[in-house]
Design a protein around this motif. Structure first.
Motif, PDB file in Angstrom:
ATOM      1  N   LEU A 139       0.827  -1.201   0.000  1.00 15.06           N
ATOM      2  CA  LEU A 139       0.000   0.000   0.000  1.00 15.06           C
ATOM      3  C   LEU A 139       0.864   1.255   0.000  1.00 15.06           C
ATOM      4  CD1 LEU A 139      -2.959   0.836   0.078  1.00 15.06           C
ATOM      5  CD2 LEU A 139      -2.801   0.943   2.565  1.00 15.06           C
ATOM      6  N   GLN A 140       1.973   1.208   0.765  1.00 12.99           N
ATOM      7  CA  GLN A 140       2.865   2.367   0.817  1.00 12.99           C
ATOM      8  C   GLN A 140       3.533   2.603  -0.538  1.00 12.99           C
ATOM      9  OE1 GLN A 140       3.217   4.526   3.378  1.00 12.99           O
ATOM     10  NE2 GLN A 140       4.424   5.746   1.937  1.00 12.99           N
ATOM     11  N   TYR A 141       3.903   1.510  -1.228  1.00 16.43           N
ATOM     12  CA  TYR A 141       4.533   1.638  -2.549  1.00 16.43           C
ATOM     13  C   TYR A 141       3.568   2.332  -3.519  1.00 16.43           C
ATOM     14  CZ  TYR A 141       6.907   0.341  -6.893  1.00 16.43           C
ATOM     15  OH  TYR A 141       7.546   0.379  -8.099  1.00 16.43           O
ATOM     16  N   ILE A 142       2.301   1.919  -3.483  1.00 15.75           N
ATOM     17  CA  ILE A 142       1.317   2.511  -4.382  1.00 15.75           C
ATOM     18  C   ILE A 142       1.090   3.984  -4.037  1.00 15.75           C
ATOM     19  CG2 ILE A 142      -1.096   2.387  -5.137  1.00 15.75           C
ATOM     20  CD1 ILE A 142      -0.946  -0.608  -4.596  1.00 15.75           C
ATOM     21  N   LYS A 143       1.075   4.287  -2.717  1.00 15.16           N
ATOM     22  CA  LYS A 143       0.880   5.673  -2.291  1.00 15.16           C
ATOM     23  C   LYS A 143       2.015   6.560  -2.784  1.00 15.16           C
ATOM     24  CE  LYS A 143       0.021   8.467   1.821  1.00 15.16           C
ATOM     25  NZ  LYS A 143      -0.199   8.446   3.282  1.00 15.16           N
TER      26      LYS A 143
END
Length: 1136
Positions: free
Chosen positions: A784-788
């Motif tokens: 999720l952090q990578y996508i953010k």
């Protein structure tokens, strides 16, 4: 009502008529013609006061106009005319033959439309057919026959031209004659002459000849020679016998209807009478009531020719079989016995014997009777038959004996010329047919191939067909061990077979033979035993097939069917690339065959129409549509599994091919090259699924990054972006230095300021497509952090670009932001990852929506594709393009994929790790929308063209010819110059002007504005081409006189004495400005100066005064024509 110039109704119509003549044939104007449609329709209507011949003259001028748009438009008006108004053409049927039809049947008009998925129609063809139909039903019988005469004359004169157009015209005749018996001797003869017409395909020929027969059935036998009619209609029946049984019964019904049984009997007994068994049996309806002895007597009365027809009939009607099944063989045996005993052989026995050898049902000779013939043949003096010149019969009987004893080896020996039996092509055809259907395993492979090589080159169509059928059966039944010893001979034979028929130009009538040859060449068993050299031969033949399929049907479909079954081989892949990227002849011309098939299937006016047994005649005739080849080719690429090396080789062959020129096209905007590039990208994208990510990255760096800038076709660039996005995602998922790849291919160039706008737009779409794919599936790498972090950086880049001064970048950036909001709303788990950006995104999106609401451009998700949901054969092969682009390119539909796939189980189940899915998992594509509503029944002009008013519109007319004609009632001489026209007394003296174009323009404006006389330095200038081009025909009407430059002074003095005021058109220190207050004397002379230099000083001293035209611009001079027009108009407005 009698014409009178004072009759306002007549005058108004004639005035309008002449204005229409002007705008369609003199000062042609398509806009004015379109605005005048209601006037044209009114002139053609029954209520018109314009005589029909004059109305037709107007149409003739329009249909032969120099402007094609006018020709097309007025032709459309004619074709849409009301039935009741079409009777106008009885006054001049030559207009239909010589003017309308030659233009209406041009092949360029016959485009096709998709009326429903998989079904096509030709609107112009349907309209043309309906017009001819309506034309005939609007006419009384006599006028209709005369009109048919004219149309048949046209068809015969164009019998070697575009045959689909002729088919639609013939259909119109057939429909217009339904339930009418008006055809006479003349029309029958003309229709029969059409038997020599050239028809490109057997499919169209069958449909066309069926309609000829149905037209023949509309003959009035009370006014026609029976023998002539029956022989003519029988010739069509023999040429195309597919529906022969139905038509035979209809012919017999007509004979009985007109009580022509006696004429029929007399015709059969005549020397040239053509016997038709089905017609005969239908006429002799009571024959089934006869006892067997009487039936035998009936058969014995038939001539050998009639017996032959009875034997060779293609029909298997149970009544015929039961009636003659027992009796016919007995009669034949007796006939043969009598022939042998009398030593008087009839050569037509040969065909009967050959036919009966092969038949398994119907009139097959029963064993006892068959043996009887064979015994007589074996015990008779066959040498006599041979020596008497009946070698064909001799060979047939020998073949019958071989067949009876199943001596297959002796048949081969006969084919090779052994036993001294003369070779006969018809007998050899029968021999190969027997071998093909023999129940015993054939072990004479070498003999068979030797015979094949010996006879193929010099054989006719039927023998070649029989030979190929035998070879095909042979290759399909023997095993690998038997094939290997003869593999080289097979390869040589394959090459010889194919290129020999290519040298003969692959005649369309022999399509079945060409397909059978390909089936033999690309037989799986043959290819699997082939060497590397053999594969080169196979590839050369296959590429030749693809090349020849440009304008021929049925070749590439057979090729693809056999190649797609083969295991993965590089040469097969290369050929299937050619198959998939191949562009056949005009797209509409190929669809036209489908449209004709549908027209035939739904032709309720046909006498063979059966609503309970509807079939797809196109598929019955051709087996498959041409698109099936592309489906099988693309399916082949989609099934690659664990063959990355082969896929890589195919990928590189497409990229590096000089044939496809993917990255260096000869013409980047050429339609065929554009389609070729798109098809190549389809294949590359499919192969991306199993290719190594590092290999793809190298390809992207070396080729596709440059293509983002160089690819001129937006639809092709979409696939460039798609492959780049796929490569980026592959690296992210595989964790192969993904940050560097994303930086290199997306964010790095997106954030630079020196990138071309077209590249920036592509990078924005790639970035959004990659982000959408990442957000669908989390992995250890894709958190999720990578996508953010990914979306944060993407938004920072495109928000800056959304304020660009480049309109295209600004629009695309707003579109991507709008698409991003849609993604967040749809995928709930992404909705909260960018809370700090939501307000900005919402604001930008609302503004973007306001800007693009009325735009025709796709916005947001509508302009994008999904790397996961759209990665299926339908999406790749055109589904995405159909959704996001206004421009539609030829593509494969879901129906075509579902119909022509080999592995139909893949429609519902697929191992996504090894193959590309076929169809989307969900209905992500809009339903099909027909492009044009199909019409049925009579169509009126007003309804079809949406005329909302019946009153005439204001139309432009330049000549004022109606007023001129009204004024020119009295002509005083043959020159047409002393006409009663209200000219002024102004004399324009133009002797100082020397340029022919200027003089031509001055002549024209003087005539138009009513000057009394024009004076020229040299009257011969009237013949100068530049003068005539500008003057048009004004020199015929304008009074002119020659006044030499040296005589100007004396001429001015003479005119002064006659009371003329001498005026110069020149700027001087005391010239008078031309204003409304300036009054010209009626007797005025206007002297024009030289171009550029003006009026000489010595001439100025002779003038009463000079006038100048008020000027307010920077330029202080006018062209002499323009200045003259201003002054002459000022004079004319006061005195004319």
């Amino acid at each position: 009502m009698k014409y009178s110039p004072s009759n306002e109704q007549f005058s108004a119509e004639w005035k309008r008529y002449i204005s229409l003549v002007e705008i369609v044939s003199i000062d042609t104007s398509i806009n004015q013609t379109q605005d005048s449609i209601s006037d044209i329709v009114k002139i053609l209507s029954r209520e018109s006061n314009i005589p029909p011949v004059w109305a037709i003259s107007l149409l003739s001028s329009a249909v032969t106009s120099t402007m094609e748009q006018i020709r097309k438009f007025v032709t459309g008006i004619i074709l849409y005319m009301d039935v009741g108004d079409l009777a106008i053409f009885k006054h001049d049927s030559t207009f239909i033959k010589d003017t309308l039809l030659p233009f209406a049947v041009l092949s360029s008009h016959f485009s096709t439309i998709e009326i429903s998925e998989h079904n096509y129609s030709c609107p112009h063809g349907d309209l043309l057919s309906k017009f001819v139909h309506n034309l005939l039903i609007s006419l009384e019988d006599y006028d209709a026959t005369q009109m048919i005469n004219s149309i048949l004359d046209f068809l015969y004169g164009n019998r070697f031209t575009f045959d689909p157009a002729r088919l639609y015209v013939v259909k119109g005749i057939r429909d217009g004659l339904r339930n009418r018996q008006i055809l006479l001797e003349q029309q029958v003869e003309k229709l029969f002459k059409l038997n020599t017409s050239t028809v490109e395909s057997s499919f169209r020929k069958q449909i066309l000849y069926d309609m000829y027969i149905e037209i023949m059935l509309c003959a009035d036998l009370n006014w026609i020679t029976f023998n002539n009619w029956f022989s003519r209609i029988s010739s069509f029946l023999v040429t195309c016998p597919q529906n022969g049984e139905v038509y035979s019964r209809l012919i017999a019904k007509k004979i009985l209807q007109y009580s022509k049984e006696a004429d029929f009997e007399a015709y059969l007994e005549s020397e040239n009478g053509q016997f038709n068994v089905s017609v005969y049996l239908s006429v002799k309806q009571n024959i089934s009531q006869l006892p067997p002895t009487k039936i035998r007597e009936f058969l014995q009365q038939l001539s050998i020719h009639q017996l032959q027809d009875l034997c060779l009939t293609p029909y298997t009607d149970p009544f015929i079989v039961s009636l003659f099944g027992e009796q016919l063989p007995v009669i034949l045996a007796k006939l043969f016995e009598q022939s042998i005993e009398a030593k008087k052989i009839n050569s037509e026995l040969n065909r009967i014997i050959l036919h009966l050898i092969q038949r398994e049902g119907g009139f097959s000779i029963k064993p006892r009777s068959y043996n009887q013939i064979l015994e007589m043949a074996a015990s008779s003096d066959l040498g006599y038959i041979k020596s008497s010149g009946y070698s064909s019969l001799y060979s047939s009987l020998k073949l019958a004996i071989f067949n009876q004893n199943q001596k297959w080896g002796q048949i081969f020996e006969y084919l090779q010329g052994a036993e001294g039996i003369p070779f006969d092509e018809e007998v050899a055809t029968c021999a190969y047919t027997l071998l093909t259907h023999s129940s015993e395993e054939i072990l004479y492979t070498t003999n068979a191939l030797d015979c094949y090589e010996q006879h193929f080159q010099s054989s006719g169509f039927k023998l070649r067909m029989a030979m190929c059928q035998f070879i095909y059966r042979l290759l399909s039944t023997i095993d690998e061990s038997a094939l290997r010893p003869v593999s080289e001979q097979l390869i040589s034979l394959s090459k010889s077979m194919w290129f020999s028929v290519v040298d003969e130009r692959l005649m369309a009538s022999e399509r079945e033979l060409h397909q059978l040859i390909l089936a033999c060449i690309f037989n799986t068993n043959v290819i699997l035993v082939g060497t590397e050299e053999a594969e080169k031969v196979f590839e050369a033949i296959a590429e030749s097939v693809v090349e020849q399929s440009y304008s021929r049907r049925g070749l590439v479909t057979v090729l693809a069917k056999y190649l797609a079954k083969l295991p993965n081989r590089l040469w097969v892949g290369r050929v299937l690339v050619s198959v998939y990227t191949n562009s056949q002849a005009d797209y509409h011309m190929f669809r036209l065959e489908n449209a004709i098939g549908l027209l035939h299937d739904e032709d309720t006016n046909s006498l063979t129409y059966n609503p309970e047994n509807k079939t797809e005649s196109y598929i019955e005739w051709y087996d498959e549509e041409e698109i099936s080849a592309k489906v099988k080719a693309i399916e082949y690429f989609s099934k690659y599994s664990n063959v990355a090396d082969t896929a890589k080789d195919i990928f590189e062959s497409v990229v590096l091919s000089e044939k496809h020129r993917l990255f260096n096209p000869l013409n980047r905007t050429d339609g065929r090259e554009e389609l070729n590039r798109i098809n190549c990208y389809h294949i590359l994208l499919i192969l991306c699924k199993i290719l190594d990510p590092e290999f793809l990255l190298s390809f992207v760096r070396n080729k596709l990054v440059k293509a983002l800038d160089r690819e001129a076709l937006p639809l092709a660039k979409l696939y460039v972006e798609w492959i780049i996005a796929e490569t980026v995602v592959k690296h992210i998922i595989a964790s192969l230095d993904s940050e560097a790849v994303v930086e290199e291919l997306v964010f790095g160039p997106l954030e630079r300021t020196n990138v071309e706008p077209r590249v920036v737009i592509s990078l924005e779409r790639i970035g959004l497509v990659v982000g959408t794919r990442l957000g669908k599936r989390f992995t250890p790498k894709i958190t999720l952090q990578y996508i953010k972090d990914y979306y944060r950086r993407y938004l920072q880049a495109i928000m800056v670009l959304a304020t660009s001064n480049k309109v295209a970048i600004r629009h695309n950036s707003l579109s991507c932001i709008y698409g991003l909001q849609t993604v967040f709303q749809r995928d709930s788990h992404l909705g909260d990852i960018l809370e700090d950006y939501n307000q900005v995104i919402n604001g930008v999106t609302s503004n973007a929506l306001a800007l693009v609401t009325n735009s025709s451009q796709r916005t947001g998700e509508d302009a994008l594709w999904d790397l996961e949901d759209d990665f299926n054969l339908y999406g790749i092969c055109g589904g995405v393009l159909r959704r996001i682009s206004e421009r539609q390119m030829p593509s494969i539909t879901q129906h075509e994929l579902s119909t022509y796939l080999y592995d139909k189980s893949r429609l519902t189940t697929v191992d996504e790790s090894s193959a590309v899915p076929i169809l989307p998992k969900k209905a992500s594509y809009p339903p099909f929308q027909p492009t044009l509503e199909a019409h049925s029944g009579p169509v009126t002009v007003s309804a079809k063209l949406n005329l909302e008013k019946e009153l005439s519109t204001t139309i432009q007319t330049k000549s004022g010819v109606w007023t001129s004609l009204s004024d020119m009632m009295d002509v005083n001489d043959d020159e047409g110059r002393n006409l009663n026209i209200n000219r002024g007394e102004l004399v324009v003296l133009a002797s100082l002007v020397d340029k022919p174009p200027n003089l031509g323009g001055i002549c024209r404006l003087c005539d138009v504005l009513g000057a009394g006389l024009l004076c020229l330095n040299d009257i011969s200038v009237l013949k100068h081409p530049q003068f005539k081009n500008v003057a048009v025909s004004a020199d015929r009407w304008m009074p002119m006189k020659e006044v030499k430059e040296g005589a100007i002074v004396s001429y001015l003095q003479e005119m002064k004495r006659q009371g003329y005021t001498l005026i110069g058109l020149e700027q001087t220190d005391n010239s008078v400005q031309l204003t409304p207050e300036l009054k010209f004397p009626r007797k005025s002379l206007l002297l024009l100066g030289r171009e550029r230099l003006g009026i000489d000083g010595d001439l100025l001293s002779e003038l009463d005064f000079c006038i100048e035209i008020k000027q307010v611009g920077i330029i202080r001079s006018m062209n002499i024509q323009t200045a003259t027009a201003v002054v002459v108009h000022a004079y004319s407005s006061q005195h004319c």
